[in-house]
Design an enzyme around this catalytic site. Structure first.
Site, PDB file in Angstrom:
ATOM      1  N   HIS A 183      -6.930   1.971   2.010  1.00 26.52           N
ATOM      2  CA  HIS A 183      -8.034   1.027   1.776  1.00 26.52           C
ATOM      3  C   HIS A 183      -9.157   1.341   2.756  1.00 26.52           C
ATOM      4  CE1 HIS A 183      -5.470  -1.944   4.476  1.00 26.52           C
ATOM      5  NE2 HIS A 183      -5.603  -0.751   5.006  1.00 26.52           N
ATOM      6  N   TRP A 198       0.850  -1.196   0.000  1.00 22.63           N
ATOM      7  CA  TRP A 198       0.000   0.000   0.000  1.00 22.63           C
ATOM      8  C   TRP A 198       0.886   1.246   0.000  1.00 22.63           C
ATOM      9  CZ3 TRP A 198      -1.152  -4.290   3.070  1.00 22.63           C
ATOM     10  CH2 TRP A 198      -2.342  -4.960   2.733  1.00 22.63           C
ATOM     11  N   GLN A 231     -13.560   1.856  -2.969  1.00 26.05           N
ATOM     12  CA  GLN A 231     -13.703   0.456  -2.558  1.00 26.05           C
ATOM     13  C   GLN A 231     -15.024   0.266  -1.820  1.00 26.05           C
ATOM     14  OE1 GLN A 231     -10.264  -0.441  -0.077  1.00 26.05           O
ATOM     15  NE2 GLN A 231      -9.166  -1.294  -1.830  1.00 26.05           N
ATOM     16  N   ARG A 251      -3.760   5.844  -3.259  1.00 25.45           N
ATOM     17  CA  ARG A 251      -2.482   5.126  -3.367  1.00 25.45           C
ATOM     18  C   ARG A 251      -1.469   5.986  -4.098  1.00 25.45           C
ATOM     19  NH1 ARG A 251      -3.936  -0.682  -3.393  1.00 25.45           N
ATOM     20  NH2 ARG A 251      -5.477  -0.732  -1.727  1.00 25.45           N
ATOM     21  N   VAL A 262      -6.143 -11.141   7.350  1.00 28.53           N
ATOM     22  CA  VAL A 262      -7.015 -12.310   7.189  1.00 28.53           C
ATOM     23  C   VAL A 262      -6.186 -13.594   7.175  1.00 28.53           C
ATOM     24  CG1 VAL A 262      -9.000 -11.278   6.017  1.00 28.53           C
ATOM     25  CG2 VAL A 262      -6.964 -11.891   4.694  1.00 28.53           C
ATOM     26  N   ALA A 294     -14.102 -10.928   5.829  1.00 33.39           N
ATOM     27  CA  ALA A 294     -14.003  -9.531   5.407  1.00 33.39           C
ATOM     28  C   ALA A 294     -13.679  -9.526   3.922  1.00 33.39           C
ATOM     29  CB  ALA A 294     -12.911  -8.818   6.184  1.00 33.39           C
TER      30      ALA A 294
HETATM   31  N1  DAH Z   1      -7.779  -3.827   1.873  1.00 33.43           N
HETATM   32  C1  DAH Z   1      -7.314  -4.657   0.800  1.00 33.43           C
HETATM   33  C2  DAH Z   1      -6.711  -3.806  -0.296  1.00 33.43           C
HETATM   34  O1  DAH Z   1      -7.074  -2.687  -0.408  1.00 33.43           O
HETATM   35  C3  DAH Z   1      -8.424  -5.487   0.238  1.00 33.43           C
HETATM   36  C4  DAH Z   1      -8.910  -6.468   1.214  1.00 33.43           C
HETATM   37  C5  DAH Z   1      -8.308  -7.695   1.300  1.00 33.43           C
HETATM   38  C6  DAH Z   1      -9.935  -6.141   2.084  1.00 33.43           C
HETATM   39  C7  DAH Z   1      -8.753  -8.629   2.204  1.00 33.43           C
HETATM   40  C8  DAH Z   1     -10.383  -7.064   3.000  1.00 33.43           C
HETATM   41  C9  DAH Z   1      -9.785  -8.315   3.059  1.00 33.43           C
HETATM   42  O2  DAH Z   1     -11.374  -6.817   3.845  1.00 33.43           O
HETATM   43  O3  DAH Z   1     -10.226  -9.224   3.969  1.00 33.43           O
HETATM   44  O4  DAH Z   1      -5.897  -4.263  -1.026  1.00 33.43           O
END
Ligand code: DAH
Length: 348
Positions: free
Chosen positions: A191, A153, A231, A217, A274, A316
Site C-alpha cells: 500500500h 496484505w 493508490q 498484492r 488508524v 489518513a
Molecule cells: N493502506 C490501506 C490498504 O491498502 C488503505 C488505508 C486504510 C489507507 C486506512 C489509509 C488508512 O491511509 O488510514 O488497504
C-alpha cells in the site's frame, strides 16, 4: 525483315506515345529494348543471315534502337513532371486521412486529475519508493510481526540480494531511523501508507499531503482485484484535525471528480494504523464498491515517528485509483487496465 523492323518501330512509337504511366513505360522499354527485347532478338539473329542482309538490317536496327531510347527517355521526363504537378494540386473535397494520436492511459489521466483536485485543496504531492522495508510497510504502521492483520496484505517478499535497489534517500535519516532500513527484509509495498512514515520522519506538522503510487498484492485476481494497482494515499496532520475534516475533504474530492451529485457512504472499519477506522464506499453497478480505507492516525504511528500524540492529530486515507477510474469511466473489470488491449485503451 526490313518491313518487320519498320513495323516494330511503328508500334513501339505508338505505344510510347499513348502510355500514361511510368510503370507502363518501363514495361514498353523492356518489351522493345530489353536484353530479350524485340530489337535485340533481331540483332542476335543477324549471324544467320547473308552478308548483304546483315549490312542492311544491322545498322537499321541500331538506328531504331537509338530512336526508341531517346523517345522513352523523353517520355519519362514528361511523365515525372506531370506526376509532381498532380501532387501539387490539392483537392480539398477529398476525404481526409485519419491520423491516430497517442494519449494518456486512463490511470495516468485520472491520477493527474486527482493531483490537480488536491493541489487546489492546498495539499502537497509527494512520492515514495515501490520497494520498501518490512518496517515501513508494516511495523511502523502498528502492524507488528505475527499480527493477524498482516494477512490482509498478501505480500511479494524480495530476496535479500535485491537490497541495493532500495531507493530511500538515506542522507535524510537520523541514526535511529537508519536502523529501520538496515538489515530489514524487503518487499514490494502492499500500500502507499509507508510513505506516511517516511514523510513524518522528515517533516513537522501541520501539513497535508497526497501520495499517488503503484502497489502490489500477491493475491488471486478477479473483476475488482489485481496484483498490481494504484493508490492515492492522503495524510493531514495538525493540532485540531478531526474526522469531520476528513468527511469534508472526501466529499469535496469526490464531487470534483464525479460531479456534485454523488452517492458515497462511510462505514466503520479496521486498520491497525488508524483509530477509529472507516471505509469509503461508492455506488457501482447497482451495489456498493469500496473505494478507500481511512481513519484517524493511530497514536502508535505518531510515536513511531517521534510525534507527540497528545499534541498532534490527523486523518489518513488510501484510495484505490483503479476503482475510481472504473466508476468514472464505467469500466467493468479491473484487469482491463494492464491487459494491453488496444481496443480498450483506444477508447480514452
Ligand atoms: N493502506 C490501506 C490498504 O491498502 C488503505 C488505508 C486504510 C489507507 C486506512 C489509509 C488508512 O491511509 O488510514 O488497504
Amino acid at each position: 525483315m526490313n518491313e518487320n523492323l519498320q513495323k516494330i518501330e511503328k508500334s513501339a512509337l505508338m505505344e510510347i506515345e499513348t502510355t500514361e504511366t511510368q510503370k507502363e513505360l518501363e514495361r514498353i522499354k523492356v518489351k522493345y529494348l530489353g536484353r530479350k527485347g524485340m530489337l535485340n532478338q533481331i540483332l542476335r539473329s543477324l549471324k544467320d543471315l547473308s552478308l548483304e542482309e546483315r549490312r542492311q538490317i544491322g545498322p537499321q536496327a541500331q538506328k531504331i534502337k537509338k530512336i526508341l531510347e531517346e523517345k522513352i527517355n523523353l517520355k519519362f521526363k514528361t511523365l515525372t513532371i506531370a506526376s509532381t504537378e498532380q501532387q501539387k494540386f490539392l483537392d480539398v473535397t477529398r476525404p481526409g486521412k485519419k491520423i491516430s494520436f497517442g494519449h494518456l492511459h486512463p490511470l495516468s489521466k485520472i491520477e493527474e486529475e486527482i493531483r490537480q483536485i488536491f493541489i487546489a485543496l492546498n495539499f502537497s504531492v509527494v512520492e515514495g519508493p515501490e520497494i520498501e522495508t518490512e518496517y515501513y510497510n508494516f511495523d511502523a504502521l502498528n502492524i507488528p510481526p505475527n499480527h493477524p492483520a498482516r494477512d490482509a496484505w498478501d505480500t511479494f517478499w524480495l530476496r535479500s540480494n535485491q537490497k541495493e535497489q532500495l531507493t530511500i534517500d538515506k542522507k535524510q535519516l537520523t541514526q535511529s531511523q537508519m536502523s529501520n532500513v538496515k538489515g530489514q527484509k524487503l518487499l514490494l509495498r502492499t500500500h502507499t501508507s509507508p510513505m506516511q512514515i517516511h514523510y513524518m520522519e522528515t517533516h513537522q506538522p501541520p501539513f497535508q499531503i497526497i501520495v499517488p503510487g503503484r502497489v502490489f498484492r500477491y493475491e488471486a485476481t478477479d473483476a475488482s482485484h489485481e496484483t498490481n494497482f494504484s493508490q492515492v494515499e492522503g495524510l493531514m496532520v495538525g493540532e485540531n484535525v478531526s474526522l469531520a475534516n476528513f468527511k469534508f475533504i472526501v466529499e469535496k474530492f469526490l464531487q470534483k471528480l464525479f460531479g456534485e451529485k454523488i452517492d458515497f457512504a462511510l462505514r466503520p472499519s479496521y486498520y491497525p494504523f488508524v483509530e477509529p477506522g472507516v471505509d469509503v464506499y461508492m455506488k457501482w453497478q447497482g451495489g456498493w464498491l469500496e473505494v478507500a480505507g481511512a481513519g484517524m492516525v493511530h497514536p502508535h504511528v505518531f510515536k513511531a515517528v517521534g510525534y507527540n500524540p497528545y499534541q498532534w492529530q490527523g486523518f489518513a486515507f488510501g484510495f484505490g485509483l483503479n476503482r475510481l477510474a472504473m466508476i468514472k469511466y464505467k469500466i467493468p473489470d479491473i484487469r482491463l487496465f494492464y491487459s494491453g488491449d488496444l481496443r480498450f485503451i483506444g477508447q480514452f
